[in-house]
Design a protein around this motif. Structure first.
Motif, PDB file in Angstrom:
ATOM      1  N   GLN A 141       0.830  -1.201   0.000  1.00  0.00           N
ATOM      2  CA  GLN A 141       0.000   0.000   0.000  1.00  0.00           C
ATOM      3  C   GLN A 141       0.867   1.255   0.000  1.00  0.00           C
ATOM      4  OE1 GLN A 141      -2.317  -0.949   3.470  1.00  0.00           O
ATOM      5  NE2 GLN A 141      -4.003  -1.792   2.272  1.00  0.00           N
ATOM      6  N   SER A 142       1.936   1.233   0.766  1.00  0.00           N
ATOM      7  CA  SER A 142       2.857   2.368   0.793  1.00  0.00           C
ATOM      8  C   SER A 142       3.478   2.584  -0.583  1.00  0.00           C
ATOM      9  CB  SER A 142       3.945   2.123   1.840  1.00  0.00           C
ATOM     10  OG  SER A 142       4.890   3.156   1.833  1.00  0.00           O
ATOM     11  N   ALA A 143       3.891   1.499  -1.240  1.00  0.00           N
ATOM     12  CA  ALA A 143       4.474   1.607  -2.584  1.00  0.00           C
ATOM     13  C   ALA A 143       3.439   2.159  -3.559  1.00  0.00           C
ATOM     14  CB  ALA A 143       4.976   0.244  -3.050  1.00  0.00           C
ATOM     15  N   ARG A 144       2.208   1.756  -3.414  1.00  0.00           N
ATOM     16  CA  ARG A 144       1.134   2.257  -4.287  1.00  0.00           C
ATOM     17  C   ARG A 144       0.994   3.775  -4.133  1.00  0.00           C
ATOM     18  NH1 ARG A 144      -4.862   2.522  -3.549  1.00  0.00           N
ATOM     19  NH2 ARG A 144      -5.702   2.572  -5.645  1.00  0.00           N
ATOM     20  N   VAL A 145       0.976   4.241  -2.890  1.00  0.00           N
ATOM     21  CA  VAL A 145       0.857   5.676  -2.645  1.00  0.00           C
ATOM     22  C   VAL A 145       2.047   6.419  -3.239  1.00  0.00           C
ATOM     23  CG1 VAL A 145       0.880   7.441  -0.825  1.00  0.00           C
ATOM     24  CG2 VAL A 145      -0.634   5.456  -0.626  1.00  0.00           C
ATOM     25  N   ARG A 146       3.236   5.875  -3.069  1.00  0.00           N
ATOM     26  CA  ARG A 146       4.428   6.529  -3.625  1.00  0.00           C
ATOM     27  C   ARG A 146       4.369   6.580  -5.153  1.00  0.00           C
ATOM     28  NH1 ARG A 146       8.437   7.645   0.159  1.00  0.00           N
ATOM     29  NH2 ARG A 146       8.094   6.601   2.133  1.00  0.00           N
ATOM     30  N   ASP A 149       1.985   9.261  -6.094  1.00  0.00           N
ATOM     31  CA  ASP A 149       2.651  10.555  -5.932  1.00  0.00           C
ATOM     32  C   ASP A 149       3.572  10.838  -7.112  1.00  0.00           C
ATOM     33  OD1 ASP A 149       1.410  11.095  -3.526  1.00  0.00           O
ATOM     34  OD2 ASP A 149       3.138  10.545  -2.297  1.00  0.00           O
ATOM     35  N   LEU A 150       4.282   9.813  -7.551  1.00  0.00           N
ATOM     36  CA  LEU A 150       5.248   9.970  -8.634  1.00  0.00           C
ATOM     37  C   LEU A 150       4.566  10.193  -9.980  1.00  0.00           C
ATOM     38  CD1 LEU A 150       8.235   9.870  -9.527  1.00  0.00           C
ATOM     39  CD2 LEU A 150       7.971   7.397  -9.761  1.00  0.00           C
ATOM     40  N   TYR A 151       3.506   9.421 -10.231  1.00  0.00           N
ATOM     41  CA  TYR A 151       2.881   9.464 -11.549  1.00  0.00           C
ATOM     42  C   TYR A 151       1.567  10.229 -11.579  1.00  0.00           C
ATOM     43  CZ  TYR A 151       6.518   6.330 -12.946  1.00  0.00           C
ATOM     44  OH  TYR A 151       7.745   5.804 -13.209  1.00  0.00           O
ATOM     45  N   GLY A 152       1.200  10.858 -10.496  1.00  0.00           N
ATOM     46  CA  GLY A 152       0.055  11.767 -10.466  1.00  0.00           C
ATOM     47  C   GLY A 152      -1.264  11.123 -10.787  1.00  0.00           C
ATOM     48  N   ASP A 153      -1.972  11.716 -11.738  1.00  0.00           N
ATOM     49  CA  ASP A 153      -3.350  11.317 -12.019  1.00  0.00           C
ATOM     50  C   ASP A 153      -3.465  10.132 -12.971  1.00  0.00           C
ATOM     51  OD1 ASP A 153      -2.703  12.377 -14.459  1.00  0.00           O
ATOM     52  OD2 ASP A 153      -4.086  14.068 -14.323  1.00  0.00           O
ATOM     53  N   GLY A 154      -2.360   9.491 -13.296  1.00  0.00           N
ATOM     54  CA  GLY A 154      -2.419   8.295 -14.131  1.00  0.00           C
ATOM     55  C   GLY A 154      -2.326   8.580 -15.624  1.00  0.00           C
TER      56      GLY A 154
END
Length: 165
Positions: A141-146, A149-154
């Motif tokens: 889940q933490s990696a998903r959030v990061r 954050d990195l790739y924004g809105d997809g």
């Protein structure tokens, strides 16, 4: 020097609090107190995963090497958390680096000792696997959030493409 039995220390650690007291006693036989200074590594990617650590104080950064970027922090662990799940899975090699960000006090566990005890008592093995599954889910889940954050809105493209946008 601390004289409290490790099984009691484990009882006060958030990660092991729900573990049956008899199992805490068993796994304490595989453990010892350890300290790490800021900047020192608890383990390095690719090395044998022969331990895991229950953090009692300080903070540990889980890092991975990124080409052209260097070390990227993918997660952190603080008091009450554990670092190191690779000891559970063949080929027993670390997938990340773990580096002390602050002075760290930890309980280090011998992985071979724990695997032998878990193999000898499948109920203990199952109890440990449930605890570590929670860690894996939290880290995913933490990696998903990061990544969000990195790739924004997809939107497609690299982060640099979107900045130029």
């Amino acid at each position: 020097m601390e004289t409290t039995p490790l099984s009691e220390v484990l009882a006060g650690h958030r990660f092991f609090h729900s573990l049956d007291p008899a199992y805490r006693e068993v796994i304490a036989g595989c453990a010892g107190q350890e300290r790490f200074q800021p900047g020192s590594f608890l383990f390095r990617e690719g090395e044998p995963a022969d331990r895991f650590y229950a953090v009692r104080s300080g903070r540990v950064a889980l890092e991975m090497a990124a080409p052209g970027v260097g070390a990227m922090i993918i997660d952190t662990a603080e008091a009450g958390e554990v670092v190191g799940v690779s000891w559970l899975f063949v080929p027993y090699r670390w997938q990340f680096d773990a580096r002390a960000v602050e002075p760290v006090g930890a309980i280090g566990f011998d992985a071979v000792c724990l695997r032998e005890k878990a193999d000898a008592d499948p109920r203990l093995g199952y109890a440990l696997m449930k605890l570590f599954a929670e860690v894996l889910i939290r880290r995913m889940q933490s990696a998903r959030v990061r990544l969000l954050d990195l790739y924004g809105d997809g939107r497609s493209g690299t982060p640099a493409d979107r900045v130029r946008g």
